[in-house]
Structures are given as structure tokens and as C-alpha cells.
Design a protein around this motif. Structure first.
Motif, PDB file in Angstrom:
ATOM      1  N   VAL A   1       0.843  -1.195   0.000  1.00  0.00           N
ATOM      2  CA  VAL A   1       0.000   0.000   0.000  1.00  0.00           C
ATOM      3  C   VAL A   1       0.883   1.251   0.000  1.00  0.00           C
ATOM      4  CG1 VAL A   1      -1.878  -1.218   1.168  1.00  0.00           C
ATOM      5  CG2 VAL A   1      -0.286   0.198   2.502  1.00  0.00           C
ATOM      6  N   ASN A   2       0.263   2.370  -0.326  1.00  0.00           N
ATOM      7  CA  ASN A   2       0.961   3.666  -0.393  1.00  0.00           C
ATOM      8  C   ASN A   2       2.112   3.669  -1.403  1.00  0.00           C
ATOM      9  OD1 ASN A   2      -0.818   4.722   1.436  1.00  0.00           O
ATOM     10  ND2 ASN A   2       0.565   4.603   3.185  1.00  0.00           N
TER      11      ASN A   2
ATOM     12  N   ARG B   1      -7.134  -2.255  -0.230  1.00  0.00           N
ATOM     13  CA  ARG B   1      -7.947  -2.886   0.820  1.00  0.00           C
ATOM     14  C   ARG B   1      -9.234  -2.098   1.027  1.00  0.00           C
ATOM     15  NH1 ARG B   1      -3.329  -3.218   5.379  1.00  0.00           N
ATOM     16  NH2 ARG B   1      -3.388  -1.005   4.800  1.00  0.00           N
TER      17      ARG B   1
HETATM   18  C1  LIG Z   1      -0.520   5.001   4.088  1.00  0.00           C
HETATM   19  O1  LIG Z   1      -0.561   6.405   4.047  1.00  0.00           O
HETATM   20  C2  LIG Z   1      -1.580   6.968   4.873  1.00  0.00           C
HETATM   21  C3  LIG Z   1      -1.632   8.452   4.604  1.00  0.00           C
HETATM   22  O2  LIG Z   1      -0.359   9.026   4.697  1.00  0.00           O
HETATM   23  C4  LIG Z   1      -1.279   6.614   6.318  1.00  0.00           C
HETATM   24  O3  LIG Z   1      -2.287   7.137   7.154  1.00  0.00           O
HETATM   25  C5  LIG Z   1      -1.236   5.098   6.471  1.00  0.00           C
HETATM   26  O4  LIG Z   1      -0.854   4.756   7.789  1.00  0.00           O
HETATM   27  C6  LIG Z   1      -0.248   4.498   5.488  1.00  0.00           C
HETATM   28  N1  LIG Z   1      -0.394   3.045   5.557  1.00  0.00           N
HETATM   29  C7  LIG Z   1       0.641   2.227   5.596  1.00  0.00           C
HETATM   30  C8  LIG Z   1       0.318   0.773   5.729  1.00  0.00           C
HETATM   31  O5  LIG Z   1       1.800   2.613   5.478  1.00  0.00           O
END
Ligand SMILES: *[C@@H]1O[C@H](CO)[C@@H](O)[C@H](O)[C@H]1NC(C)=O
Length: 117
Positions: A29-30, A101
Motif C-alpha cells: 500500500v501507499n 484494501r
Molecule cells: C498510508 O498512508 C496513509 C496516509 O499518509 C497513512 O495514514 C497510512 O498509515 C499508510 N499506511 C501504511 C500501511 O503505510
């Protein structure tokens, strides 16, 4: 004077109008983990692309998927982009999903197709 203008025009055209739009996808993710950028050349518009061969490591492993602004994409849970089951495909538009997800599509994509607006 003319040639300078022409070079500038050519540079502008090659960087915008002639650049192929692309899709970008990652195993985490991200937009992290193992990522791949795949241009959608004119001959690939609307063509089904399976996550096999050189991109087999992405099959059932994509967690972020994003088309460029000028592309529509459809993702599929099976190979060969089958549209027989409504629950097995989904439309994805720009900017895509940093976390698949959120739509229940994590680690399930096996093929996709994209075409320009
Ligand atoms: C993905 O990015 C979001 C927004 O910056 C953050 O809130 C989230 O924790 C991140 N998720 C992961 C799994 O790194």
C-alpha cells in the motif's frame, strides 16, 4: 529564430502529446514495495494485459494501482479480463487507490485493461 521556435515546439510536443500514458502499480500500500510502471502505447489501448511472464510477480500481489489522468482502467481478479462476473472486475480512474484494501481488492488483480479518455 525559426529553428529555436521549432526546437521548443518539438520539445513541448514530445513531452506531452507524444508521451504514452501509463499505469503504476505496487505490491504494498501507499505506492511502496515492488513497483512497476507500464506505458499504454497506442497498440495497447483496450488490450487485456495479464500479470504473467515479466510481471508475474505482481499477480495476486498488487496493493496500489493508479492510472494516469488520461486513462480509464478496468482490473480483473482472473486472467484474460473476463467480464462474465460483475464481482470480478472493477473500474479504476486517476488517481487510483494507494490502498486497494479500501475497496476489497488487495492482492487479487490478475489482469487489467486501459484506454484513454
Ligand atoms: C498510508 O498512508 C496513509 C496516509 O499518509 C497513512 O495514514 C497510512 O498509515 C499508510 N499506511 C501504511 C500501511 O503505510
Amino acid at each position: 529564430m525559426f529553428s529555436k521556435f521549432f526546437v521548443l515546439l518539438l520539445a513541448t510536443l514530445t513531452s506531452s502529446a507524444f508521451a504514452d500514458p501509463a499505469v503504476f502499480y505496487c505490491t504494498d500500500v501507499n505506492w511502496s514495495g515492488n513497483c512497476h510502471q507500464s506505458p499504454i502505447t497506442v497498440d495497447q489501448e483496450g488490450v487485456c494485459r495479464n500479470l504473467k511472464d515479466d510481471v508475474a510477480r505482481f499477480n495476486d500481489a498488487i496493493s496500489s494501482f493508479g492510472p494516469d489522468e488520461d486513462l480509464h482502467c478496468t482490473v480483473f481478479k482472473d486472467f484474460d479480463c473476463p467480464t462474465n462476473n460483475l464481482y470480478n472486475y472493477a473500474a479504476i480512474e486517476y488517481p487510483g487507490y494507494a490502498d486497494l484494501r479500501t475497496i476489497g481488492w488487495n492482492d487479487v488483480i490478475s489482469s487489467y485493461t486501459c484506454y484513454p479518455y
